[in-house]
Design a protein around this motif. Structure first.
Motif, PDB file in Angstrom:
ATOM      1  N   GLU A 153     -19.477  -4.555 -18.108  1.00 52.59           N
ATOM      2  CA  GLU A 153     -19.942  -3.246 -18.146  1.00 52.59           C
ATOM      3  C   GLU A 153     -19.789  -2.869 -16.782  1.00 52.59           C
ATOM      4  OE1 GLU A 153     -24.031  -2.882 -18.879  1.00 52.59           O
ATOM      5  OE2 GLU A 153     -23.778  -4.077 -20.923  1.00 52.59           O
ATOM      6  N   ARG A 154     -19.430  -3.396 -15.815  1.00 48.52           N
ATOM      7  CA  ARG A 154     -19.054  -3.048 -14.453  1.00 48.52           C
ATOM      8  C   ARG A 154     -18.180  -4.014 -13.679  1.00 48.52           C
ATOM      9  NH1 ARG A 154     -25.316  -2.078 -12.313  1.00 48.52           N
ATOM     10  NH2 ARG A 154     -25.083  -4.546 -12.383  1.00 48.52           N
ATOM     11  N   LEU A 155     -17.201  -3.390 -12.892  1.00 41.95           N
ATOM     12  CA  LEU A 155     -16.324  -4.127 -12.074  1.00 41.95           C
ATOM     13  C   LEU A 155     -16.809  -3.855 -10.756  1.00 41.95           C
ATOM     14  CD1 LEU A 155     -12.841  -3.467 -13.534  1.00 41.95           C
ATOM     15  CD2 LEU A 155     -14.114  -5.523 -13.672  1.00 41.95           C
ATOM     16  N   ILE A 156     -16.616  -4.890  -9.863  1.00 36.57           N
ATOM     17  CA  ILE A 156     -17.073  -4.743  -8.289  1.00 36.57           C
ATOM     18  C   ILE A 156     -15.736  -5.122  -7.594  1.00 36.57           C
ATOM     19  CG2 ILE A 156     -19.366  -4.721  -8.511  1.00 36.57           C
ATOM     20  CD1 ILE A 156     -19.482  -7.665  -7.158  1.00 36.57           C
ATOM     21  N   LEU A 157     -15.498  -4.635  -6.411  1.00 39.32           N
ATOM     22  CA  LEU A 157     -14.231  -4.963  -5.533  1.00 39.32           C
ATOM     23  C   LEU A 157     -14.421  -6.488  -5.132  1.00 39.32           C
ATOM     24  CD1 LEU A 157     -13.279  -1.910  -3.691  1.00 39.32           C
ATOM     25  CD2 LEU A 157     -12.496  -2.609  -5.956  1.00 39.32           C
ATOM     26  N   TRP A 158     -13.427  -7.314  -5.433  1.00 45.55           N
ATOM     27  CA  TRP A 158     -13.595  -8.709  -5.011  1.00 45.55           C
ATOM     28  C   TRP A 158     -13.230  -8.697  -3.414  1.00 45.55           C
ATOM     29  CZ3 TRP A 158     -10.650 -12.992  -7.997  1.00 45.55           C
ATOM     30  CH2 TRP A 158     -11.009 -14.246  -7.609  1.00 45.55           C
ATOM     31  N   GLY A 159     -14.416  -8.786  -2.679  1.00 44.48           N
ATOM     32  CA  GLY A 159     -14.165  -8.991  -1.368  1.00 44.48           C
ATOM     33  C   GLY A 159     -14.152  -7.508  -0.840  1.00 44.48           C
ATOM     34  N   GLY A 160     -14.384  -6.318  -1.456  1.00 46.90           N
ATOM     35  CA  GLY A 160     -14.510  -5.284  -1.085  1.00 46.90           C
ATOM     36  C   GLY A 160     -13.164  -4.588  -0.739  1.00 46.90           C
ATOM     37  N   VAL A 161     -13.033  -3.726   0.269  1.00 46.31           N
ATOM     38  CA  VAL A 161     -11.587  -3.214   0.758  1.00 46.31           C
ATOM     39  C   VAL A 161     -11.719  -2.954   1.929  1.00 46.31           C
ATOM     40  CG1 VAL A 161     -12.393  -0.972  -0.079  1.00 46.31           C
ATOM     41  CG2 VAL A 161     -10.009  -1.219   0.106  1.00 46.31           C
ATOM     42  N   PHE A 162     -10.933  -3.198   2.718  1.00 41.95           N
ATOM     43  CA  PHE A 162     -10.811  -3.070   4.210  1.00 41.95           C
ATOM     44  C   PHE A 162     -10.956  -1.599   4.441  1.00 41.95           C
ATOM     45  CE2 PHE A 162      -7.886  -7.018   5.013  1.00 41.95           C
ATOM     46  CZ  PHE A 162      -9.026  -7.862   4.565  1.00 41.95           C
ATOM     47  N   THR A 163     -11.926  -1.231   5.363  1.00 38.95           N
ATOM     48  CA  THR A 163     -12.109   0.284   5.972  1.00 38.95           C
ATOM     49  C   THR A 163     -10.544   1.047   6.388  1.00 38.95           C
ATOM     50  OG1 THR A 163     -12.755  -0.226   7.942  1.00 38.95           O
ATOM     51  CG2 THR A 163     -14.422  -0.235   6.449  1.00 38.95           C
ATOM     52  N   HIS A 164      -9.742   0.181   6.660  1.00 33.58           N
ATOM     53  CA  HIS A 164      -8.651   0.858   7.495  1.00 33.58           C
ATOM     54  C   HIS A 164      -7.451   0.765   6.217  1.00 33.58           C
ATOM     55  CE1 HIS A 164      -8.347  -3.579   8.120  1.00 33.58           C
ATOM     56  NE2 HIS A 164      -6.921  -3.430   8.220  1.00 33.58           N
ATOM     57  N   ASN A 165      -7.714   0.312   5.178  1.00 35.88           N
ATOM     58  CA  ASN A 165      -6.841   0.261   4.233  1.00 35.88           C
ATOM     59  C   ASN A 165      -7.104   1.613   3.234  1.00 35.88           C
ATOM     60  OD1 ASN A 165      -4.804  -0.404   2.024  1.00 35.88           O
ATOM     61  ND2 ASN A 165      -5.707  -2.297   1.549  1.00 35.88           N
ATOM     62  N   MET A 185     -19.258  -6.369   7.526  1.00 31.98           N
ATOM     63  CA  MET A 185     -18.381  -7.346   7.972  1.00 31.98           C
ATOM     64  C   MET A 185     -18.303  -8.481   6.987  1.00 31.98           C
ATOM     65  SD  MET A 185     -17.503  -5.763  10.579  1.00 31.98           S
ATOM     66  CE  MET A 185     -16.456  -7.124  11.463  1.00 31.98           C
ATOM     67  N   ASN A 186     -17.137  -8.716   6.550  1.00 27.59           N
ATOM     68  CA  ASN A 186     -16.710  -9.962   5.688  1.00 27.59           C
ATOM     69  C   ASN A 186     -16.600 -11.379   6.461  1.00 27.59           C
ATOM     70  OD1 ASN A 186     -14.222 -10.096   6.883  1.00 27.59           O
ATOM     71  ND2 ASN A 186     -12.918  -9.352   4.889  1.00 27.59           N
ATOM     72  N   ASP A 187     -16.432 -12.599   5.728  1.00 28.38           N
ATOM     73  CA  ASP A 187     -16.586 -13.765   6.472  1.00 28.38           C
ATOM     74  C   ASP A 187     -15.227 -13.943   7.449  1.00 28.38           C
ATOM     75  OD1 ASP A 187     -18.585 -14.467   4.832  1.00 28.38           O
ATOM     76  OD2 ASP A 187     -17.167 -15.492   3.365  1.00 28.38           O
ATOM     77  N   GLY A 188     -14.314 -12.903   7.416  1.00 29.71           N
ATOM     78  CA  GLY A 188     -13.115 -13.158   8.429  1.00 29.71           C
ATOM     79  C   GLY A 188     -13.212 -12.200   9.478  1.00 29.71           C
ATOM     80  N   GLN A 189     -14.473 -11.540   9.488  1.00 29.21           N
ATOM     81  CA  GLN A 189     -14.925 -10.396  10.473  1.00 29.21           C
ATOM     82  C   GLN A 189     -13.893  -9.115  10.425  1.00 29.21           C
ATOM     83  OE1 GLN A 189     -17.828 -10.751  12.400  1.00 29.21           O
ATOM     84  NE2 GLN A 189     -18.121 -12.279  10.859  1.00 29.21           N
ATOM     85  N   TYR A 190     -13.714  -8.925   9.079  1.00 27.22           N
ATOM     86  CA  TYR A 190     -12.989  -7.486   8.662  1.00 27.22           C
ATOM     87  C   TYR A 190     -14.064  -6.422   8.413  1.00 27.22           C
ATOM     88  CZ  TYR A 190      -8.404  -9.630   9.469  1.00 27.22           C
ATOM     89  OH  TYR A 190      -7.298 -10.258   9.992  1.00 27.22           O
ATOM     90  N   GLU A 191     -13.867  -5.184   8.679  1.00 27.99           N
ATOM     91  CA  GLU A 191     -14.922  -4.460   8.240  1.00 27.99           C
ATOM     92  C   GLU A 191     -14.406  -4.007   6.864  1.00 27.99           C
ATOM     93  OE1 GLU A 191     -17.111  -0.365  10.062  1.00 27.99           O
ATOM     94  OE2 GLU A 191     -14.935  -0.740  10.748  1.00 27.99           O
ATOM     95  N   CYS A 192     -15.335  -3.996   5.828  1.00 25.95           N
ATOM     96  CA  CYS A 192     -14.856  -3.696   4.557  1.00 25.95           C
ATOM     97  C   CYS A 192     -16.006  -2.758   4.114  1.00 25.95           C
ATOM     98  CB  CYS A 192     -15.161  -4.955   3.576  1.00 25.95           C
ATOM     99  SG  CYS A 192     -13.846  -6.248   4.218  1.00 25.95           S
ATOM    100  N   LEU A 193     -15.614  -2.135   2.735  1.00 25.64           N
ATOM    101  CA  LEU A 193     -16.281  -1.114   1.875  1.00 25.64           C
ATOM    102  C   LEU A 193     -16.524  -1.730   0.720  1.00 25.64           C
ATOM    103  CD1 LEU A 193     -14.941   2.291   3.071  1.00 25.64           C
ATOM    104  CD2 LEU A 193     -16.974   1.217   3.944  1.00 25.64           C
TER     105      LEU A 193
END
Length: 201
Positions: A153-165, A185-193
């Protein structure tokens, strides 16, 4: 009847399509064990900018072999788009599992209770040549009925999306994802949404 990964593995045609995009015949189907070399070529040809927004372990034959080996062994489903069933130009990945930090983040930040029965993680990758041509939107329309056949019924972004993408964010919003503006902040210390798509709306 809800399709399972085992159903799809035994009969890939259940969720396979063949259609024309810009006059080019496109096969959109599950990844097969015999796709190793085709997938390796796709990964190797991804440009530096595309790789910059990815979190793959590699872009070579070893990575392709790992993805093919995983077919129906874990909780992943991978679809590939091919020209004339020969050259891979897109890889759409799905995970049927939700990890603990996603359960917690969605509940605490957005008041959304995730459920592995009805929710699935999603991450697309398109070859550089087919980006900015509405190809991803065209493929996403073919993904939606497949997800429903799997009871999702729903999809979520796998790992989110980088804020600068910004390009990816525009794509997700264009196809109907709700992109949350509270970054993490994801596991790689990238800012995500985070993002979520409601299949039944």
């Amino acid at each position: 009847m809800v399709l399972t990964l085992d159903d799809i593995d035994k009969n890939p045609e259940l969720i396979s399509t063949t259609d024309y995009f810009e006059g080019i015949l496109i096969n959109f189907r599950p990844l097969l064990l015999t796709d190793e070399k085709k997938l390796a070529q796709f990964l190797e040809n991804l440009g530096s900018q595309t790789r910059k927004f990815s979190t793959r372990n590699g872009y070579d034959l070893n990575e392709a072999r790992d993805l093919c080996f995983a077919i129906n062994r874990y909780d992943k489903l991978r679809l590939v788009a091919l020209i004339n069933n020969e050259t891979i130009i897109a890889l759409f990945e799905f995970s049927l599992s939700i990890v603990d930090n996603e359960y917690k983040r969605f509940a605490e930040k957005y008041g959304i209770i995730l459920n592995e029965v009805t929710d699935m993680r999603f991450g697309p990758c398109i070859s550089d040549h087919y980006q900015n041509r509405h190809f991803g939107c065209w493929l996403f329309e073919k993904v939606k009925p497949m997800c429903k056949l799997m009871g999702k019924e729903r999809l979520i972004l796998w790992g989110g999306v980088f804020t600068h993408n910004k390009r990816a964010i525009r794509f997700y919003e264009k196809v109907g994802f709700r992109i949350f503006q509270d970054s993490y902040m994801n596991d790689g210390q990238y800012e995500c949404l985070d993002g979520i798509y409601y299949l039944l709306q």
